[in-house]
Motif scaffolding. Sequence first.
Motif, PDB file in Angstrom:
ATOM      1  N   PRO A 185       6.922   9.622   2.455  1.00 15.51           N
ATOM      2  CA  PRO A 185       5.770   9.115   1.699  1.00 15.51           C
ATOM      3  C   PRO A 185       6.178   8.691   0.291  1.00 15.51           C
ATOM      4  O   PRO A 185       7.186   9.159  -0.251  1.00 15.51           O
ATOM      5  N   ASP A 186       5.369   7.813  -0.295  1.00 16.36           N
ATOM      6  CA  ASP A 186       5.614   7.393  -1.675  1.00 16.36           C
ATOM      7  C   ASP A 186       5.122   8.454  -2.654  1.00 16.36           C
ATOM      8  O   ASP A 186       5.725   8.679  -3.706  1.00 16.36           O
ATOM      9  N   ILE A 187       3.997   9.095  -2.278  1.00 12.37           N
ATOM     10  CA  ILE A 187       3.374  10.105  -3.141  1.00 12.37           C
ATOM     11  C   ILE A 187       3.071  11.353  -2.327  1.00 12.37           C
ATOM     12  O   ILE A 187       2.561  11.256  -1.207  1.00 12.37           O
ATOM     13  N   VAL A 188       3.391  12.516  -2.877  1.00 13.95           N
ATOM     14  CA  VAL A 188       3.047  13.787  -2.249  1.00 13.95           C
ATOM     15  C   VAL A 188       2.078  14.514  -3.175  1.00 13.95           C
ATOM     16  O   VAL A 188       2.408  14.788  -4.332  1.00 13.95           O
ATOM     17  N   ILE A 189       0.878  14.786  -2.651  1.00 14.75           N
ATOM     18  CA  ILE A 189      -0.128  15.529  -3.412  1.00 14.75           C
ATOM     19  C   ILE A 189      -0.224  16.913  -2.779  1.00 14.75           C
ATOM     20  O   ILE A 189      -0.556  17.038  -1.601  1.00 14.75           O
TER      21      ILE A 189
ATOM     22  N   MET B 103       0.834  -1.197   0.000  1.00 15.12           N
ATOM     23  CA  MET B 103       0.000   0.000   0.000  1.00 15.12           C
ATOM     24  C   MET B 103       0.874   1.255   0.000  1.00 15.12           C
ATOM     25  O   MET B 103       1.797   1.353   0.799  1.00 15.12           O
ATOM     26  N   LEU B 104       0.579   2.176  -0.898  1.00  7.70           N
ATOM     27  CA  LEU B 104       1.379   3.389  -1.015  1.00  7.70           C
ATOM     28  C   LEU B 104       1.002   4.421   0.046  1.00  7.70           C
ATOM     29  O   LEU B 104      -0.178   4.619   0.342  1.00  7.70           O
ATOM     30  N   LYS B 105       2.027   5.070   0.607  1.00  5.76           N
ATOM     31  CA  LYS B 105       1.803   6.126   1.589  1.00  5.76           C
ATOM     32  C   LYS B 105       1.658   7.468   0.869  1.00  5.76           C
ATOM     33  O   LYS B 105       2.512   7.837   0.066  1.00  5.76           O
ATOM     34  N   VAL B 106       0.587   8.188   1.208  1.00  4.52           N
ATOM     35  CA  VAL B 106       0.302   9.465   0.551  1.00  4.52           C
ATOM     36  C   VAL B 106       0.312  10.602   1.571  1.00  4.52           C
ATOM     37  O   VAL B 106      -0.268  10.481   2.650  1.00  4.52           O
ATOM     38  N   LEU B 107       0.975  11.693   1.221  1.00  2.00           N
ATOM     39  CA  LEU B 107       0.945  12.910   2.032  1.00  2.00           C
ATOM     40  C   LEU B 107       0.178  13.969   1.254  1.00  2.00           C
ATOM     41  O   LEU B 107       0.453  14.204   0.075  1.00  2.00           O
ATOM     42  N   VAL B 108      -0.797  14.604   1.916  1.00  2.00           N
ATOM     43  CA  VAL B 108      -1.600  15.653   1.278  1.00  2.00           C
ATOM     44  C   VAL B 108      -1.239  16.999   1.895  1.00  2.00           C
ATOM     45  O   VAL B 108      -1.320  17.175   3.109  1.00  2.00           O
TER      46      VAL B 108
ATOM     47  N   GLY C 184      17.493  14.863  -0.470  1.00  2.00           N
ATOM     48  CA  GLY C 184      17.581  13.437  -0.742  1.00  2.00           C
ATOM     49  C   GLY C 184      16.271  12.667  -0.698  1.00  2.00           C
ATOM     50  O   GLY C 184      16.266  11.454  -0.904  1.00  2.00           O
ATOM     51  N   ALA C 185      15.153  13.351  -0.437  1.00  2.00           N
ATOM     52  CA  ALA C 185      13.858  12.664  -0.380  1.00  2.00           C
ATOM     53  C   ALA C 185      13.458  12.206  -1.778  1.00  2.00           C
ATOM     54  O   ALA C 185      13.675  12.912  -2.757  1.00  2.00           O
ATOM     55  N   GLN C 186      12.857  11.030  -1.861  1.00  2.00           N
ATOM     56  CA  GLN C 186      12.428  10.493  -3.142  1.00  2.00           C
ATOM     57  C   GLN C 186      10.953  10.131  -3.064  1.00  2.00           C
ATOM     58  O   GLN C 186      10.537   9.373  -2.188  1.00  2.00           O
ATOM     59  N   PHE C 187      10.165  10.679  -3.969  1.00  2.00           N
ATOM     60  CA  PHE C 187       8.726  10.447  -3.973  1.00  2.00           C
ATOM     61  C   PHE C 187       8.167  10.886  -5.318  1.00  2.00           C
ATOM     62  O   PHE C 187       8.830  11.605  -6.075  1.00  2.00           O
ATOM     63  N   CYS C 188       6.958  10.456  -5.610  1.00  2.00           N
ATOM     64  CA  CYS C 188       6.246  10.943  -6.784  1.00  2.00           C
ATOM     65  C   CYS C 188       5.369  12.111  -6.340  1.00  2.00           C
ATOM     66  O   CYS C 188       4.704  12.025  -5.311  1.00  2.00           O
ATOM     67  N   SER C 189       5.374  13.180  -7.100  1.00  2.00           N
ATOM     68  CA  SER C 189       4.591  14.358  -6.714  1.00  2.00           C
ATOM     69  C   SER C 189       3.471  14.631  -7.707  1.00  2.00           C
ATOM     70  O   SER C 189       3.654  14.526  -8.919  1.00  2.00           O
ATOM     71  N   ILE C 190       2.318  14.971  -7.141  1.00  2.00           N
ATOM     72  CA  ILE C 190       1.139  15.334  -7.937  1.00  2.00           C
ATOM     73  C   ILE C 190       0.705  16.723  -7.492  1.00  2.00           C
ATOM     74  O   ILE C 190       0.471  16.958  -6.309  1.00  2.00           O
ATOM     75  N   ILE C 191       0.628  17.642  -8.435  1.00  2.00           N
ATOM     76  CA  ILE C 191       0.266  19.026  -8.133  1.00  2.00           C
ATOM     77  C   ILE C 191      -1.235  19.231  -8.308  1.00  2.00           C
ATOM     78  O   ILE C 191      -1.815  18.858  -9.326  1.00  2.00           O
ATOM     79  N   LEU C 192      -1.864  19.839  -7.297  1.00  2.00           N
ATOM     80  CA  LEU C 192      -3.257  20.261  -7.381  1.00  2.00           C
ATOM     81  C   LEU C 192      -3.286  21.782  -7.369  1.00  2.00           C
ATOM     82  O   LEU C 192      -2.661  22.389  -6.509  1.00  2.00           O
ATOM     83  N   SER C 193      -3.983  22.383  -8.304  1.00  2.00           N
ATOM     84  CA  SER C 193      -4.021  23.838  -8.317  1.00  2.00           C
ATOM     85  C   SER C 193      -5.251  24.368  -9.017  1.00  2.00           C
ATOM     86  O   SER C 193      -5.795  23.738  -9.930  1.00  2.00           O
ATOM     87  N   SER C 194      -5.681  25.545  -8.568  1.00  2.00           N
ATOM     88  CA  SER C 194      -6.785  26.241  -9.222  1.00  2.00           C
ATOM     89  C   SER C 194      -6.258  27.127 -10.345  1.00  2.00           C
ATOM     90  O   SER C 194      -7.016  27.777 -11.043  1.00  2.00           O
ATOM     91  N   TYR C 195      -4.945  27.167 -10.503  1.00  2.00           N
ATOM     92  CA  TYR C 195      -4.310  28.076 -11.453  1.00  2.00           C
ATOM     93  C   TYR C 195      -3.769  27.299 -12.652  1.00  2.00           C
ATOM     94  O   TYR C 195      -2.792  26.585 -12.539  1.00  2.00           O
ATOM     95  N   SER C 196      -4.439  27.457 -13.795  1.00  2.00           N
ATOM     96  CA  SER C 196      -3.957  26.789 -15.011  1.00  2.00           C
ATOM     97  C   SER C 196      -2.913  27.682 -15.663  1.00  2.00           C
ATOM     98  O   SER C 196      -3.099  28.179 -16.772  1.00  2.00           O
ATOM     99  N   ASP C 197      -1.831  27.884 -14.953  1.00  2.00           N
ATOM    100  CA  ASP C 197      -0.779  28.795 -15.379  1.00  2.00           C
ATOM    101  C   ASP C 197       0.348  28.010 -16.022  1.00  2.00           C
ATOM    102  O   ASP C 197       0.903  27.089 -15.424  1.00  2.00           O
TER     103      ASP C 197
END
Length: 249
Positions: A49-53, A1-6, A74-87
């Motif tokens: 965490p495995d994934i940072v949102i 199970m992947l660990k997620v940080l929000v 040195g931290a390693q994780f996959c990052s997913i960006i959430l934003s209201s700004y389509s910039d």
Amino acid sequence: MLKVLVVEDEEFIRRGFVYTTDWLKMNCAVCAEASDGEEGLAKILELKPDIVITDIKMPGMTGLQMIEAAEKQGAQFCSIILSSYSDFEYAKTSIKLGVLEYILKPVDETELAQAISRARNVIEKKQTSDKSTQNLLKLPEFPLASENYYVNETVKYIQKEYKTKLTIEALAGHLDVSVSYLSRKIKQVTNQTFLELLNSYRIIKAAELLKTGRYRVYEVSEMAGFSDCKYFCTVFKKYTGFSPSALVN
């Protein structure tokens, strides 16, 4: 199970996202929440965490600054960006930082699930690569003992004091011989210089620390006796063929 940080500064949005998303269906678990970039950075380094949102715009440290700061440590994780700004500028910076996905709010759960699935594939490939790296990693040779008194004393000295600032001058003084004589004996018996022996042992100890997955690269650098992390990375790659980060779990 992947660990997620929000990481999201608006509590209403953060709580809604955390508690209404079917994480179990995606084989994920939220290990923590953070309300700003500084708190998020601390939790990344602590919880790994495995994934940072994360949101982009937050008071103080932005989401992108947080990702960059974590990666530099040195931290390693996959990052997913959430934003209201389509910039487009944000998107370009995200790409430079290796952000996996850039999703606009409000988040569509199907789109999120697809992003998580892609993250899982990246993580699994990396884990396979890490195992391969550890199997291929060749550590430098370090003599455990020698029949020559001076070389034997040098070996024991390095094993005991490798974390400190060592010099052949100090060792020669301790053994009551000249630096040139000691250097010549070390090279004659081991075919290495004092510095090469010292670095060999430090790299061996550094590899042991990195394989535990408990420490960041700069921490291992200090613990192995290197005062400069950049120099440590250079020496590590020279001796092993891999960068230190390749061994971090």
